[in-house]
Scaffold this motif. Structure first.
Motif, PDB file in Angstrom:
ATOM      1  N   UNK A   1      10.908  -0.964   1.565  1.00  0.00           N
ATOM      2  CA  UNK A   1      10.542  -2.378   1.403  1.00  0.00           C
ATOM      3  C   UNK A   1      11.778  -3.259   1.243  1.00  0.00           C
ATOM      4  N   UNK A   2      12.822  -2.746   0.623  1.00  0.00           N
ATOM      5  CA  UNK A   2      14.069  -3.511   0.534  1.00  0.00           C
ATOM      6  C   UNK A   2      14.648  -3.749   1.933  1.00  0.00           C
ATOM      7  N   UNK A   3      14.592  -2.742   2.787  1.00  0.00           N
ATOM      8  CA  UNK A   3      15.083  -2.906   4.161  1.00  0.00           C
ATOM      9  C   UNK A   3      14.253  -3.961   4.882  1.00  0.00           C
ATOM     10  N   UNK A   4      12.939  -3.853   4.777  1.00  0.00           N
ATOM     11  CA  UNK A   4      12.041  -4.809   5.427  1.00  0.00           C
ATOM     12  C   UNK A   4      12.310  -6.229   4.933  1.00  0.00           C
TER      13      UNK A   4
ATOM     14  N   UNK B   1      12.645 -10.625  -7.125  1.00  0.00           N
ATOM     15  CA  UNK B   1      12.971 -10.210  -5.753  1.00  0.00           C
ATOM     16  C   UNK B   1      13.585  -8.812  -5.728  1.00  0.00           C
ATOM     17  N   UNK B   2      14.256  -8.439  -6.792  1.00  0.00           N
ATOM     18  CA  UNK B   2      14.805  -7.087  -6.885  1.00  0.00           C
ATOM     19  C   UNK B   2      13.728  -6.095  -7.304  1.00  0.00           C
ATOM     20  N   UNK B   3      12.847  -6.509  -8.193  1.00  0.00           N
ATOM     21  CA  UNK B   3      11.862  -5.585  -8.772  1.00  0.00           C
ATOM     22  C   UNK B   3      10.683  -5.268  -7.854  1.00  0.00           C
ATOM     23  N   UNK B   4      10.209  -6.246  -7.082  1.00  0.00           N
ATOM     24  CA  UNK B   4       8.926  -6.047  -6.400  1.00  0.00           C
ATOM     25  C   UNK B   4       8.874  -4.829  -5.479  1.00  0.00           C
ATOM     26  N   UNK B   5       9.942  -4.501  -4.717  1.00  0.00           N
ATOM     27  CA  UNK B   5       9.799  -3.320  -3.849  1.00  0.00           C
ATOM     28  C   UNK B   5       9.559  -2.032  -4.646  1.00  0.00           C
ATOM     29  N   UNK B   6      10.239  -1.915  -5.775  1.00  0.00           N
ATOM     30  CA  UNK B   6      10.082  -0.718  -6.589  1.00  0.00           C
ATOM     31  C   UNK B   6       8.743  -0.706  -7.322  1.00  0.00           C
ATOM     32  N   UNK B   7       8.279  -1.867  -7.731  1.00  0.00           N
ATOM     33  CA  UNK B   7       6.974  -1.935  -8.381  1.00  0.00           C
ATOM     34  C   UNK B   7       5.851  -1.612  -7.401  1.00  0.00           C
ATOM     35  N   UNK B   8       6.000  -2.042  -6.155  1.00  0.00           N
ATOM     36  CA  UNK B   8       5.006  -1.677  -5.135  1.00  0.00           C
ATOM     37  C   UNK B   8       5.040  -0.166  -4.899  1.00  0.00           C
ATOM     38  N   UNK B   9       6.246   0.397  -4.810  1.00  0.00           N
ATOM     39  CA  UNK B   9       6.380   1.850  -4.659  1.00  0.00           C
ATOM     40  C   UNK B   9       5.769   2.599  -5.824  1.00  0.00           C
ATOM     41  N   UNK B  10       5.979   2.086  -7.026  1.00  0.00           N
ATOM     42  CA  UNK B  10       5.395   2.681  -8.222  1.00  0.00           C
ATOM     43  C   UNK B  10       3.868   2.624  -8.152  1.00  0.00           C
ATOM     44  N   UNK B  11       3.344   1.468  -7.818  1.00  0.00           N
ATOM     45  CA  UNK B  11       1.890   1.315  -7.711  1.00  0.00           C
ATOM     46  C   UNK B  11       1.294   2.226  -6.660  1.00  0.00           C
ATOM     47  N   UNK B  12       1.971   2.351  -5.536  1.00  0.00           N
ATOM     48  CA  UNK B  12       1.487   3.240  -4.471  1.00  0.00           C
ATOM     49  C   UNK B  12       1.474   4.687  -4.952  1.00  0.00           C
ATOM     50  N   UNK B  13       2.518   5.084  -5.653  1.00  0.00           N
ATOM     51  CA  UNK B  13       2.576   6.443  -6.190  1.00  0.00           C
ATOM     52  C   UNK B  13       1.438   6.700  -7.169  1.00  0.00           C
ATOM     53  N   UNK B  14       1.193   5.739  -8.038  1.00  0.00           N
ATOM     54  CA  UNK B  14       0.086   5.877  -8.993  1.00  0.00           C
ATOM     55  C   UNK B  14      -1.243   5.998  -8.260  1.00  0.00           C
ATOM     56  N   UNK B  15      -1.432   5.184  -7.225  1.00  0.00           N
ATOM     57  CA  UNK B  15      -2.692   5.214  -6.480  1.00  0.00           C
ATOM     58  C   UNK B  15      -2.851   6.521  -5.701  1.00  0.00           C
ATOM     59  N   UNK B  16      -1.820   6.932  -4.991  1.00  0.00           N
ATOM     60  CA  UNK B  16      -1.900   8.150  -4.176  1.00  0.00           C
ATOM     61  C   UNK B  16      -2.125   9.396  -5.018  1.00  0.00           C
TER      62      UNK B  16
END
Length: 122
Positions: free
Chosen positions: A79-82, A36-51
């Motif tokens: 994502x943490x705020x959401x 639950x702590x990791x997923x927002x940052x992992x999504x951000x990481x994945x988005x950065x890699x994709x973009x």
């Protein structure tokens, strides 16, 4: 292989950040809590890699490393705020500094190693 390794190193940087953060706050060492702590940052990481299509040159500090770092922190915090998780200013600062040092640091180290190989004639 190096393209895959760059993604693995970035992924591990985020996991280390989460592990240290959770341990420093003496939060329960549960898989669900960790995720639950990791997923927002992992999504951000994945988005950065994709973009940034980071797989093409994962070891570059600019623009890849900086873009992946910013994406990881900014999207991670949004994502943490959401998700109803905290984003205190101190946490944002610590996350920014740690993830910046980790995500940019390994890239800077890789550049130094590559430069030494070139100057040594390898």
């Amino acid at each position: 292989m190096r393209k895959l390794l760059g993604g693995v190193v970035d992924f591990c940087c985020v996991l280390v950040f989460v592990a240290i953060g959770r341990a420093s706050h003496e939060e329960a060492a549960t898989v669900s809590g960790f995720l639950s702590t990791a997923w927002p940052f992992l999504v951000g990481l994945g988005a950065g890699w994709a973009l940034l299509r980071a797989w093409r040159r994962p070891e570059e500090v600019w623009p890849v490393g900086v873009g992946v770092w910013v994406s990881t922190v900014v999207l991670g915090m949004v994502l943490r705020v959401v998700a109803g998780q905290g984003t205190a200013l101190a946490f944002v600062i610590v996350a920014s500094v740690f993830l910046g040092a980790a995500l940019l640091g390994w890239r800077a180290g890789a550049r130094v190693v590559a430069a030494r190989k070139v100057s040594a004639g390898h």
